[in-house]
Design a protein around this motif. Sequence first.
Motif, PDB file in Angstrom:
ATOM      1  N   GLY A 275       0.828  -1.280   0.100  1.00 43.15           N
ATOM      2  CA  GLY A 275      -0.039  -0.034   0.147  1.00 43.15           C
ATOM      3  C   GLY A 275       0.742   1.060   0.018  1.00 43.15           C
ATOM      4  N   ILE A 276       2.111   1.091   0.489  1.00 42.27           N
ATOM      5  CA  ILE A 276       3.013   2.305   0.441  1.00 42.27           C
ATOM      6  C   ILE A 276       3.285   2.828  -0.679  1.00 42.27           C
ATOM      7  CG2 ILE A 276       5.117   3.259   1.160  1.00 42.27           C
ATOM      8  CD1 ILE A 276       5.044   1.473   3.625  1.00 42.27           C
ATOM      9  N   GLY A 277       3.622   2.039  -1.919  1.00 38.97           N
ATOM     10  CA  GLY A 277       4.036   2.169  -3.292  1.00 38.97           C
ATOM     11  C   GLY A 277       4.006   1.174  -3.932  1.00 38.97           C
ATOM     12  N   LEU A 278       2.657   0.634  -4.577  1.00 36.79           N
ATOM     13  CA  LEU A 278       2.545  -0.514  -5.305  1.00 36.79           C
ATOM     14  C   LEU A 278       3.050  -0.258  -6.963  1.00 36.79           C
ATOM     15  CD1 LEU A 278       1.980  -3.534  -5.285  1.00 36.79           C
ATOM     16  CD2 LEU A 278      -0.385  -2.713  -6.149  1.00 36.79           C
ATOM     17  N   ARG A 279       4.069  -1.003  -7.471  1.00 38.97           N
ATOM     18  CA  ARG A 279       4.276  -0.775  -8.768  1.00 38.97           C
ATOM     19  C   ARG A 279       3.570  -1.640  -9.618  1.00 38.97           C
ATOM     20  NH1 ARG A 279      10.358  -1.812  -8.872  1.00 38.97           N
ATOM     21  NH2 ARG A 279       9.626  -3.486  -7.580  1.00 38.97           N
TER      22      ARG A 279
ATOM     23  N   ARG B 125      -2.188   3.204 -16.459  1.00 36.83           N
ATOM     24  CA  ARG B 125      -1.747   4.223 -15.711  1.00 36.83           C
ATOM     25  C   ARG B 125      -0.356   4.603 -15.949  1.00 36.83           C
ATOM     26  NH1 ARG B 125       0.670   3.281  -9.591  1.00 36.83           N
ATOM     27  NH2 ARG B 125       2.159   2.250 -11.169  1.00 36.83           N
ATOM     28  N   ASP B 126       0.401   3.434 -16.230  1.00 32.41           N
ATOM     29  CA  ASP B 126       1.980   3.931 -16.508  1.00 32.41           C
ATOM     30  C   ASP B 126       2.120   4.292 -17.993  1.00 32.41           C
ATOM     31  OD1 ASP B 126       2.767   2.638 -14.226  1.00 32.41           O
ATOM     32  OD2 ASP B 126       3.277   0.755 -14.990  1.00 32.41           O
ATOM     33  N   LEU B 127       1.220   4.044 -18.882  1.00 34.49           N
ATOM     34  CA  LEU B 127       1.310   4.569 -20.332  1.00 34.49           C
ATOM     35  C   LEU B 127       0.872   6.035 -20.206  1.00 34.49           C
ATOM     36  CD1 LEU B 127      -0.398   1.488 -22.317  1.00 34.49           C
ATOM     37  CD2 LEU B 127       2.020   2.306 -22.278  1.00 34.49           C
ATOM     38  N   HIS B 128      -0.059   6.337 -19.415  1.00 38.13           N
ATOM     39  CA  HIS B 128      -0.693   7.867 -19.489  1.00 38.13           C
ATOM     40  C   HIS B 128       0.677   8.833 -18.640  1.00 38.13           C
ATOM     41  CE1 HIS B 128      -2.667  10.989 -17.480  1.00 38.13           C
ATOM     42  NE2 HIS B 128      -3.125  11.420 -18.408  1.00 38.13           N
TER      43      HIS B 128
ATOM     44  N   PRO C 256       7.722   7.304 -15.058  1.00 35.22           N
ATOM     45  CA  PRO C 256       8.327   8.165 -14.056  1.00 35.22           C
ATOM     46  C   PRO C 256       7.534   7.750 -12.799  1.00 35.22           C
ATOM     47  CG  PRO C 256       6.754   9.563 -15.557  1.00 35.22           C
ATOM     48  CD  PRO C 256       7.349   8.160 -16.166  1.00 35.22           C
ATOM     49  N   ALA C 257       8.125   7.956 -11.427  1.00 38.12           N
ATOM     50  CA  ALA C 257       7.332   7.301 -10.283  1.00 38.12           C
ATOM     51  C   ALA C 257       6.050   8.434 -10.160  1.00 38.12           C
ATOM     52  CB  ALA C 257       8.611   7.425  -9.019  1.00 38.12           C
ATOM     53  N   GLN C 258       6.316   9.654 -10.487  1.00 43.01           N
ATOM     54  CA  GLN C 258       5.252  10.643  -9.784  1.00 43.01           C
ATOM     55  C   GLN C 258       3.987  10.395 -10.664  1.00 43.01           C
ATOM     56  OE1 GLN C 258       8.172  11.440 -11.142  1.00 43.01           O
ATOM     57  NE2 GLN C 258       9.287  11.888  -9.570  1.00 43.01           N
ATOM     58  N   SER C 259       2.885  10.552  -9.830  1.00 45.92           N
ATOM     59  CA  SER C 259       1.586  10.663 -10.322  1.00 45.92           C
ATOM     60  C   SER C 259       1.268  11.687 -11.491  1.00 45.92           C
ATOM     61  CB  SER C 259       0.448  10.789  -9.502  1.00 45.92           C
ATOM     62  OG  SER C 259      -0.856  10.638  -9.890  1.00 45.92           O
ATOM     63  N   ARG C 260       0.354  11.294 -12.558  1.00 48.50           N
ATOM     64  CA  ARG C 260       0.312  12.312 -13.414  1.00 48.50           C
ATOM     65  C   ARG C 260      -1.166  12.691 -13.667  1.00 48.50           C
ATOM     66  NH1 ARG C 260       3.036  12.439 -19.587  1.00 48.50           N
ATOM     67  NH2 ARG C 260       1.982  14.563 -20.310  1.00 48.50           N
ATOM     68  N   PRO C 261      -1.877  13.447 -12.961  1.00 55.88           N
ATOM     69  CA  PRO C 261      -3.223  13.774 -13.045  1.00 55.88           C
ATOM     70  C   PRO C 261      -3.546  14.246 -14.570  1.00 55.88           C
ATOM     71  CG  PRO C 261      -2.484  14.940 -11.356  1.00 55.88           C
ATOM     72  CD  PRO C 261      -1.089  14.414 -11.935  1.00 55.88           C
ATOM     73  N   SER C 262      -4.758  13.920 -15.008  1.00 57.52           N
ATOM     74  CA  SER C 262      -5.036  14.145 -16.251  1.00 57.52           C
ATOM     75  C   SER C 262      -5.811  15.510 -16.534  1.00 57.52           C
ATOM     76  CB  SER C 262      -6.149  13.153 -16.836  1.00 57.52           C
ATOM     77  OG  SER C 262      -6.646  13.526 -18.068  1.00 57.52           O
ATOM     78  N   ALA C 263      -5.707  16.400 -17.608  1.00 58.18           N
ATOM     79  CA  ALA C 263      -6.211  17.520 -17.703  1.00 58.18           C
ATOM     80  C   ALA C 263      -7.541  17.339 -18.225  1.00 58.18           C
ATOM     81  CB  ALA C 263      -5.192  18.600 -18.606  1.00 58.18           C
ATOM     82  N   ARG C 264      -8.190  16.229 -18.524  1.00 57.91           N
ATOM     83  CA  ARG C 264      -9.192  16.052 -19.097  1.00 57.91           C
ATOM     84  C   ARG C 264     -10.323  15.863 -17.942  1.00 57.91           C
ATOM     85  NH1 ARG C 264      -9.462  12.289 -24.569  1.00 57.91           N
ATOM     86  NH2 ARG C 264      -7.947  13.532 -25.667  1.00 57.91           N
ATOM     87  N   ARG C 265     -11.587  16.429 -17.904  1.00 57.35           N
ATOM     88  CA  ARG C 265     -12.410  16.618 -17.078  1.00 57.35           C
ATOM     89  C   ARG C 265     -13.463  15.280 -17.405  1.00 57.35           C
ATOM     90  NH1 ARG C 265     -15.889  22.128 -16.774  1.00 57.35           N
ATOM     91  NH2 ARG C 265     -16.777  20.732 -15.260  1.00 57.35           N
TER      92      ARG C 265
END
Length: 349
Positions: free
Chosen positions: A143-147, A209-212, A334-343
């Motif tokens: 749960g801390i950081g699942l890849r 998620r990774d592809l995004h 990349p390890a960082q999350s990437r929020p989408s800009a699409r509503r």
Amino acid sequence: MEREQRLRDETGAVWATAVCFVIGAVCGVVLLGGDARPLTGAGSLAMPVAAVAGIVAAAAFLTSTLLHRRGETAPMPRWQAVVSDLSAGALTLAFGAVTVMGVLLAAEILAVGLQGLRLAAIGGGLLAGAASAVGGRFAFGAGIGLRTADLAALLFGFLVIGTLFAMVTAADPRWWETNFSQLGSGWAFNGTLVVAGLLVATVGSYIGRDLHRTRGDAALGGIAVVVVLWAATGAALAAVGLLPLHRSPIPHDIAAFATLVLFAAAATATVAAVPRRPRILVLTSVGVGLLAVVALILWMPFGLYAVTAVEAVLVGLGLLWMATLVRVLGILVPAQSRPSARRTLLRAG
């Protein structure tokens, strides 16, 4: 700073392990009160201990996710947050199921080496505490950081554990002379396929998620196709377990064939969506495909081995390909999350 954070995470995981042990032990003592019980068989310790450990592990993963990743979905649009939350829910069930199956397999093995052993409430409670501590430790750490690579390893481990448990508890010891579907007369193999299907769909979500993270919103259309194909593959695999061969032979065979076709389609779409298509991934994909064709040719026209063998080969090749895929993604993403800009997922803006 990174080292200090990792030390804090490890400290939290150790405390979580201790808490899981205490909760598991107390619940085990309460459930196992009364006369001493054997490890396996009628009225045994195995199922109550496995149930306690599974619930504790699921709770540990959910708690860890809420503690460490709650803010991850805050900047995301609603559709992306929903996908993330659904994946977390599926993984909560999966960690519980993996722990249950692991405890049951361990009990079968211990029963062979410790024949005649019987444990009362205290001994059974300690056993439940130990199982809960192990399952809870791995679940809390995940749960801390699942890849995506961790999730693929979880799928592989669960398939192995579940299949081995189904083998050692099979009603027909000569099931292997026909095919793996003969194990479907018991709940263990069917349940393994259902949970494995859930894990396959969740792996697909993490691949999306990774592809995004690497390609951004511009590639959402192709990424959605990849995720849907993996979800369909997982649903077909779960259907194989929900439609046992001895009860629904034709639907079972259709679901099994659909699983193979959908897996091939999902794999092809995924390779096409990976940016810059690394040579090692392309070579592995082509090599695995050729080996699968050779295995089918050696089985069907020539009959060199039974269906059980070709099924094992195909599953092994599929897992080999997936292992290469998730390792490549681990290098590229990349390890960082990437929020989408699409509503909304369907259109930009």
